[in-house]
Design an enzyme around this catalytic site. Sequence first.
Site, PDB file in Angstrom:
ATOM      1  N   LYS A 279     -25.569 -53.399  61.053  1.00 50.77           N
ATOM      2  CA  LYS A 279     -25.175 -54.478  60.155  1.00 50.77           C
ATOM      3  C   LYS A 279     -23.754 -54.948  60.476  1.00 50.77           C
ATOM      4  O   LYS A 279     -22.960 -54.193  61.043  1.00 50.77           O
ATOM      5  CB  LYS A 279     -25.191 -53.987  58.697  1.00 50.77           C
ATOM      6  CG  LYS A 279     -26.551 -53.673  58.123  1.00 50.77           C
ATOM      7  CD  LYS A 279     -26.416 -53.118  56.715  1.00 50.77           C
ATOM      8  CE  LYS A 279     -27.769 -52.812  56.104  1.00 50.77           C
ATOM      9  NZ  LYS A 279     -28.539 -54.027  55.788  1.00 50.77           N
ATOM     10  N   ARG A 353     -38.909 -49.926  54.179  1.00 48.33           N
ATOM     11  CA  ARG A 353     -40.376 -49.916  54.200  1.00 48.33           C
ATOM     12  C   ARG A 353     -40.916 -48.739  55.022  1.00 48.33           C
ATOM     13  O   ARG A 353     -42.030 -48.277  54.790  1.00 48.33           O
ATOM     14  CB  ARG A 353     -40.896 -51.249  54.735  1.00 48.33           C
ATOM     15  CG  ARG A 353     -40.531 -51.549  56.169  1.00 48.33           C
ATOM     16  CD  ARG A 353     -40.578 -53.034  56.500  1.00 48.33           C
ATOM     17  NE  ARG A 353     -39.451 -53.740  55.897  1.00 48.33           N
ATOM     18  CZ  ARG A 353     -39.272 -55.059  55.981  1.00 48.33           C
ATOM     19  NH1 ARG A 353     -40.129 -55.801  56.642  1.00 48.33           N
ATOM     20  NH2 ARG A 353     -38.240 -55.626  55.387  1.00 48.33           N
TER      21      ARG A 353
END
Length: 497
Positions: A279, A353
Amino acid sequence: MEFNVKHGAAETIKTGCLVVSINEARTLTGTAAHLDGICGGQISAAVKRGDITGKPGQTLMLFALPGISAERVLLIGSGKKPALGDRDYRKLLQKTVATLKDGGATDAVLTFSELSVQGRDLYARTRLAVETIRENLYQFDQFKSKKADKPRLKKCALWSADKADAAALKQAIAHGQAISDGTDLTRDLGNLPGNVCTPTYLAKEAKALAKQFKGTEVEVLEEKDMKALGMGSLLSVSAGSAEPAKLIRLSYQGTDASAQPHVLVGKGITFDTGGISLKPGSGMDEMKYDMCGAATVLGVFKAVVSLQLPINLTILVASAENMPSGTATKPGDIVTSMSGQTIEILNTDAEGRLVLCDALTYAERFKPASVVDIATLTGACIVALGSHTTGVLGNDDVLVDQLLNAGKQADDRGWQLPLFDEYQEQLDSPFADIANIGGPKAGTITAACFLSRFTKAYPWAHLDIAGTAWISGGKDKGATGRPVPLLTQYLLNQVQG
């Protein structure tokens, strides 16, 4: 904060501060009019002088009014509307707390039971009052050398002239306090730094909850246990970190053992660097909040068990730290999930996920009545819904509607997004059964589509709380505790029918 119930003539109540609302009408009504008659018109005189007009949130403190036992009377404006909306009502309560918490009174009596709030009966508006007051008294200063001053306000009584209201008021207080206790736990866990709140720390918190409450059971699966179960997807996330992953189960049996449990699954990424798909550095400190789904299910568990609801509840926390290193999972790697489905990992920053899918497969063994997963899953949800509303998707319309209605009841709202089959095609992979991202379009929906492939055995819903779990930046930065009220209300509704 201690809450209780008061009845009787308002002028006879001994308290540090009696709180009374007045509207913008020129003529006083309700308790304000009654007290004005007792004190020789001093309240109406203040209105006539323009000291207070009844505008929303406007306040005036009066001292030692003749004939009134309270040491102080706080007048607070409720505006022009005959019935307040939830937002107006919360603002009224927030201003009340802000005025009282650092004032001279250590206790207060609120006469807001006479206020009309759209769509809310006495129980609902009283519970909302308790939760709002607690929310605005919350402090997190455990890492500061100089602690924040404790609020002077210690006790708050909720008044009604009619003793027949006592049962509704007491139930509202009990429910509001339990939900607030759970919300505070969720906020505390969310606000902890990533060097403290690790997967191991969350496991210790779960064990502490199980020890605190009877009728509960805790189990912590270590990485070797997950490997034996074939949880290659979850373990791919922790592969680059020195912190071992944990799959934590807490179970509560509040009714017959044969009753199917409701299962809540929380994403517990205790810090998310993005892994190899790193990120940007700006704002990365807030990635300590990527475990707010886990914090939520622990908070809901505390609320439900403290109320001893007649329901069976199991929570699962899929917890890992997502770090880049020489052992980290790489873009293009293919892993095998517990379900046997293979996953091509195109972006290691779509890791939530990956831990959830194995936990959702694991949930099948409990033969659940319903499964709801809670996750700070996608920035796309913030683009779609902002920071006020939780995204809701699922494979069962009844379950989704129950969650949406619970959100309205709790003033912790969600909004349904579609889960059409057409979106599934975005997850096609030429090399594996499924890719872990579906491209730039409809990111919240394709994330839920991914999860839906692991939830075919039971009614399932997904709550994307990326926008609602915490407030970003500035002096107000911090965990919100949402959606603890929504989920606790959902479970209360399962009990109440």
